[in-house]
Motif scaffolding. Structure first.
Motif, mmCIF file in Angstrom:
data_model
loop_
_atom_site.group_PDB
_atom_site.id
_atom_site.type_symbol
_atom_site.label_atom_id
_atom_site.label_comp_id
_atom_site.label_asym_id
_atom_site.label_seq_id
_atom_site.Cartn_x
_atom_site.Cartn_y
_atom_site.Cartn_z
ATOM 1 N N TYR A 1 37.831 33.543 28.917
ATOM 2 C CA TYR A 1 36.533 34.031 29.433
ATOM 3 C C TYR A 1 36.936 34.579 30.712
ATOM 4 C CZ TYR A 1 31.487 34.611 30.677
ATOM 5 O OH TYR A 1 30.364 35.022 31.006
ATOM 6 N N GLY A 2 36.433 35.910 30.925
ATOM 7 C CA GLY A 2 36.363 36.499 32.235
ATOM 8 C C GLY A 2 37.906 36.724 32.639
ATOM 9 N N PRO A 3 37.887 37.090 33.779
ATOM 10 C CA PRO A 3 39.189 37.507 34.614
ATOM 11 C C PRO A 3 40.116 36.294 35.033
ATOM 12 C CG PRO A 3 37.676 38.874 35.413
ATOM 13 C CD PRO A 3 36.785 37.780 34.630
ATOM 14 N N THR A 4 41.264 36.357 35.008
ATOM 15 C CA THR A 4 42.105 35.445 35.663
ATOM 16 C C THR A 4 42.952 35.971 36.845
ATOM 17 O OG1 THR A 4 42.357 34.180 33.648
ATOM 18 C CG2 THR A 4 44.102 33.684 35.385
ATOM 19 N N LEU A 5 42.629 35.418 38.137
ATOM 20 C CA LEU A 5 43.322 36.050 38.974
ATOM 21 C C LEU A 5 44.539 35.079 39.628
ATOM 22 C CD1 LEU A 5 43.123 37.738 41.872
ATOM 23 C CD2 LEU A 5 41.728 36.162 42.840
ATOM 24 N N VAL A 6 45.702 36.127 39.696
ATOM 25 C CA VAL A 6 46.915 35.472 40.275
ATOM 26 C C VAL A 6 47.065 36.064 41.612
ATOM 27 C CG1 VAL A 6 49.562 35.521 39.802
ATOM 28 C CG2 VAL A 6 47.586 35.636 37.646
ATOM 29 N N SER A 7 47.188 35.178 42.430
ATOM 30 C CA SER A 7 47.640 35.598 43.848
ATOM 31 C C SER A 7 48.612 34.959 44.491
ATOM 32 C CB SER A 7 46.242 35.521 44.729
ATOM 33 O OG SER A 7 45.763 34.357 44.667
ATOM 34 N N CYS A 8 49.532 35.410 45.274
ATOM 35 C CA CYS A 8 50.578 34.693 45.832
ATOM 36 C C CYS A 8 50.090 33.854 47.183
ATOM 37 C CB CYS A 8 51.737 35.458 46.260
ATOM 38 S SG CYS A 8 51.508 36.780 47.574
ATOM 39 N N PRO A 9 50.866 32.633 47.498
ATOM 40 C CA PRO A 9 50.369 31.968 48.817
ATOM 41 C C PRO A 9 50.747 32.832 50.037
ATOM 42 C CG PRO A 9 52.311 31.095 47.851
ATOM 43 C CD PRO A 9 52.053 32.269 46.996
ATOM 44 N N THR A 10 51.185 33.690 50.070
ATOM 45 C CA THR A 10 51.737 34.735 51.327
ATOM 46 C C THR A 10 53.013 33.970 51.989
ATOM 47 O OG1 THR A 10 50.444 33.699 52.954
ATOM 48 C CG2 THR A 10 49.387 35.366 51.433
ATOM 49 N N CYS A 11 53.671 34.782 52.499
ATOM 50 C CA CYS A 11 54.939 34.362 53.382
ATOM 51 C C CYS A 11 55.059 35.511 54.573
ATOM 52 C CB CYS A 11 55.994 34.077 52.539
ATOM 53 S SG CYS A 11 56.712 35.653 51.914
ATOM 54 N N GLY A 12 56.229 35.241 55.343
ATOM 55 C CA GLY A 12 56.428 36.118 56.475
ATOM 56 C C GLY A 12 56.784 37.508 56.058
ATOM 57 N N ARG A 13 57.071 37.853 54.693
ATOM 58 C CA ARG A 13 57.074 39.167 54.383
ATOM 59 C C ARG A 13 55.902 40.096 54.328
ATOM 60 N NH1 ARG A 13 60.742 36.673 50.817
ATOM 61 N NH2 ARG A 13 59.308 36.777 49.100
ATOM 62 N N CYS A 14 54.573 39.252 54.188
ATOM 63 C CA CYS A 14 53.446 39.905 53.951
ATOM 64 C C CYS A 14 53.086 40.619 55.240
ATOM 65 C CB CYS A 14 52.454 38.679 53.548
ATOM 66 S SG CYS A 14 50.798 39.382 53.149
ATOM 67 N N VAL B 1 46.994 39.706 42.721
ATOM 68 C CA VAL B 1 47.106 40.308 44.016
ATOM 69 C C VAL B 1 48.113 39.587 44.899
ATOM 70 C CG1 VAL B 1 45.757 40.330 46.214
ATOM 71 C CG2 VAL B 1 44.213 40.444 44.139
ATOM 72 N N MET B 2 49.361 40.422 45.115
ATOM 73 C CA MET B 2 50.412 40.211 45.415
ATOM 74 C C MET B 2 50.798 40.387 47.249
ATOM 75 S SD MET B 2 51.091 37.977 43.022
ATOM 76 C CE MET B 2 52.715 37.713 43.114
ATOM 77 N N GLY B 3 51.366 39.821 47.768
ATOM 78 C CA GLY B 3 51.677 40.059 49.266
ATOM 79 C C GLY B 3 52.534 40.979 49.674
ATOM 80 N N CYS B 4 53.740 41.158 48.786
ATOM 81 C CA CYS B 4 54.634 42.332 49.044
ATOM 82 C C CYS B 4 55.224 43.190 47.797
ATOM 83 C CB CYS B 4 55.672 41.536 49.897
ATOM 84 S SG CYS B 4 56.911 40.423 48.810
ATOM 85 N N VAL B 5 55.805 44.185 48.023
ATOM 86 C CA VAL B 5 56.380 44.885 47.035
ATOM 87 C C VAL B 5 57.817 44.334 46.593
ATOM 88 C CG1 VAL B 5 55.084 46.974 47.684
ATOM 89 C CG2 VAL B 5 57.320 46.664 48.514
ATOM 90 N N VAL B 6 58.096 43.400 47.491
ATOM 91 C CA VAL B 6 59.637 43.092 47.072
ATOM 92 C C VAL B 6 59.352 42.098 45.510
ATOM 93 C CG1 VAL B 6 61.582 41.370 47.562
ATOM 94 C CG2 VAL B 6 60.657 42.979 49.318
ATOM 95 N N ASN B 7 58.272 41.252 45.702
ATOM 96 C CA ASN B 7 58.260 40.369 44.344
ATOM 97 C C ASN B 7 57.022 40.774 43.672
ATOM 98 O OD1 ASN B 7 60.529 38.889 45.234
ATOM 99 N ND2 ASN B 7 59.484 37.437 46.641
ATOM 100 N N ALA C 1 50.184 45.167 45.236
ATOM 101 C CA ALA C 1 51.205 44.423 45.805
ATOM 102 C C ALA C 1 51.287 45.136 47.342
ATOM 103 C CB ALA C 1 52.619 44.539 45.335
ATOM 104 N N GLY C 2 51.072 44.342 48.454
ATOM 105 C CA GLY C 2 51.144 44.655 49.546
ATOM 106 C C GLY C 2 52.463 45.446 50.364
ATOM 107 N N GLY C 3 52.084 46.288 51.185
ATOM 108 C CA GLY C 3 53.469 46.618 52.045
ATOM 109 C C GLY C 3 52.781 47.013 53.449
ATOM 110 N N LYS C 4 53.511 47.820 54.339
ATOM 111 C CA LYS C 4 53.054 48.036 55.500
ATOM 112 C C LYS C 4 52.114 49.388 55.577
ATOM 113 C CE LYS C 4 54.531 48.580 60.226
ATOM 114 N NZ LYS C 4 55.841 48.387 61.093
ATOM 115 N N GLY C 5 50.670 48.876 55.766
ATOM 116 C CA GLY C 5 49.584 49.992 55.637
ATOM 117 C C GLY C 5 49.395 50.841 54.320
ATOM 118 N N ILE D 1 49.984 42.464 55.102
ATOM 119 C CA ILE D 1 48.619 43.047 54.868
ATOM 120 C C ILE D 1 47.676 41.743 55.067
ATOM 121 C CG2 ILE D 1 49.147 45.185 53.426
ATOM 122 C CD1 ILE D 1 48.126 43.474 50.900
ATOM 123 N N ASN D 2 46.520 41.952 55.200
ATOM 124 C CA ASN D 2 45.436 40.904 55.166
ATOM 125 C C ASN D 2 45.234 40.398 53.804
ATOM 126 O OD1 ASN D 2 43.636 39.115 55.532
ATOM 127 N ND2 ASN D 2 42.149 40.333 57.032
#
Length: 356
Positions: free
Chosen positions: A258-271, A297-303, A316-320, A273-274
């Protein structure tokens, strides 16, 4: 996941037990005799994915309001009754689909018989609800002076026998406490003792912050053992939040889509973006969607695209800037301030394709 087989009961259009999908319940916190406010809240609960709604019936005005509420919404309604058999009779007369009522609390045998007769005639199931905090003094004394799982089960069986004596078997049972291990043990014992469907919950669980944890642990542990046919997550606050949490518990165990499932990483020093704010905004917007879809919603383009390659769509976030991807394949680069809008444009596209 193998579930314990229980006998089915019918609450209007919803089957509880008998291997039917686990249903989600909540309870309104409006005055029941304020029909417009109660109906509005019920509609919000339905929009969130609620299957069965319980309403308080503390007086005759509330009981008489049931007919007007039922005329305005299409959902099974449960009347919560304490002590006064006349309220139970009035609730049944005005079309309620189920009762939450402990017959042993009514006292008079003729009054119990009157309620059971009316419930049989309208095929209105009754939930026996035992809370650790409201066990009788006699029951507590029999079990060492404090609430135990055994005392809760014995109390429930006492109420059940009253109904069975009247050849009434459209019963479901709840055994709730704010103490998670106590609740789990009580349901385990009851599951071994009877085949009636079980209504799961941790009562007085607390606010959204603390109550979510206790409910997820307690209800989730029982569901993982195959115990439970319907549930309510009891939280202090907007009852709509109870539905969101209940959906997530069932989805996490593979018991509901039912409805969407959100997957998001816990963030690390590579992140760079906010990610916290972005993930929270995405989660909030996803509440408006009802179709099953996995969003990352992932913190970096590496992983990001790799770790979330099973997601239907993600960012997936990068720099800007960041990446928009689907099933691990990059769609395009997107400026950081356009990531959320690009993500939901892709979700809308996927939904349209699924509908065609």
């Amino acid at each position: 996941m193998q579930r314990k087989q229980t006998r089915p009961i019918q609450i209007d259009k919803i089957t509880v037990g008998g291997g039917a999908p686990i249903s989600i319940q909540s309870m309104t916190n409006t005055r029941t005799d304020n029909v417009p406010e109660t109906v509005a809240q019920i509609k919000r609960l339905l929009d969130a994915g609620c299957d069965i709604v319980r309403i308080a019936v503390p007086d005759m005005n509330a009981a008489q309001a049931i007919a007007a509420i039922k005329a305005a919404v299409e959902v099974p309604l449960i009347a919560d009754i304490h002590f006064d058999y006349r309220l139970a009779l009035a609730a049944i007369e005005h079309g309620v689909n189920g009762l939450r009522l402990n017959p042993g609390n009514i006292g008079d045998a003729d009054q119990v018989a009157a309620v059971v007769k009316a419930a049989k005639k309208r095929r209105t199931p009754i939930r026996i609800g035992v809370n650790a905090g409201s066990l009788s003094k006699e029951m507590l004394a029999r079990h060492g002076g404090s609430p135990t799982a055994e005392a809760m089960v014995e109390s429930a069986l006492k109420h059940i026998r009253i109904l069975e004596k009247h050849n009434f078997n459209d019963i479901k049972i709840s055994l709730k406490a704010h103490d998670v291990p106590l609740t789990i043990r009580a349901y385990q014992l009851m599951s071994e003792a009877v085949d009636y469907p079980l209504h799961l919950g941790i009562t007085e669980a607390g606010t959204v912050r603390s109550g979510v944890i206790k409910s997820a642990v307690g209800i989730g542990a029982l569901l993982a053992q195959g115990i439970g046919d319907t549930l309510r997550v009891s939280l202090t606050g907007d009852p709509v939040e109870e539905i969101h949490v209940a959906n997530e518990i069932l989805k996490s165990l593979g018991l509901r889509q039912y409805g969407p499932t959100l997957v998001s990483c816990p963030t690390c020093g590579r992140c760079q973006i906010n990610l916290v704010d972005i993930a929270e905004m995405v989660e909030d917007k996803l509440k408006l969607f009802k179709k099953p879809i996995t969003v990352a919603v992932m913190g970096c383009v590496v992983n990001g695209p790799g770790e979330a390659k099973e997601a239907d769509v993600g960012i997936a976030g990068g720099k800007g800037e960041g990446l928009l991807f689907s099933k691990g394949k990059i769609i395009r680069k997107v400026p950081e301030d356009e990531l959320i809008s690009a993500l939901f444009a892709e979700i809308d596209k996927l939904n349209k394709e699924a509908n065609n």
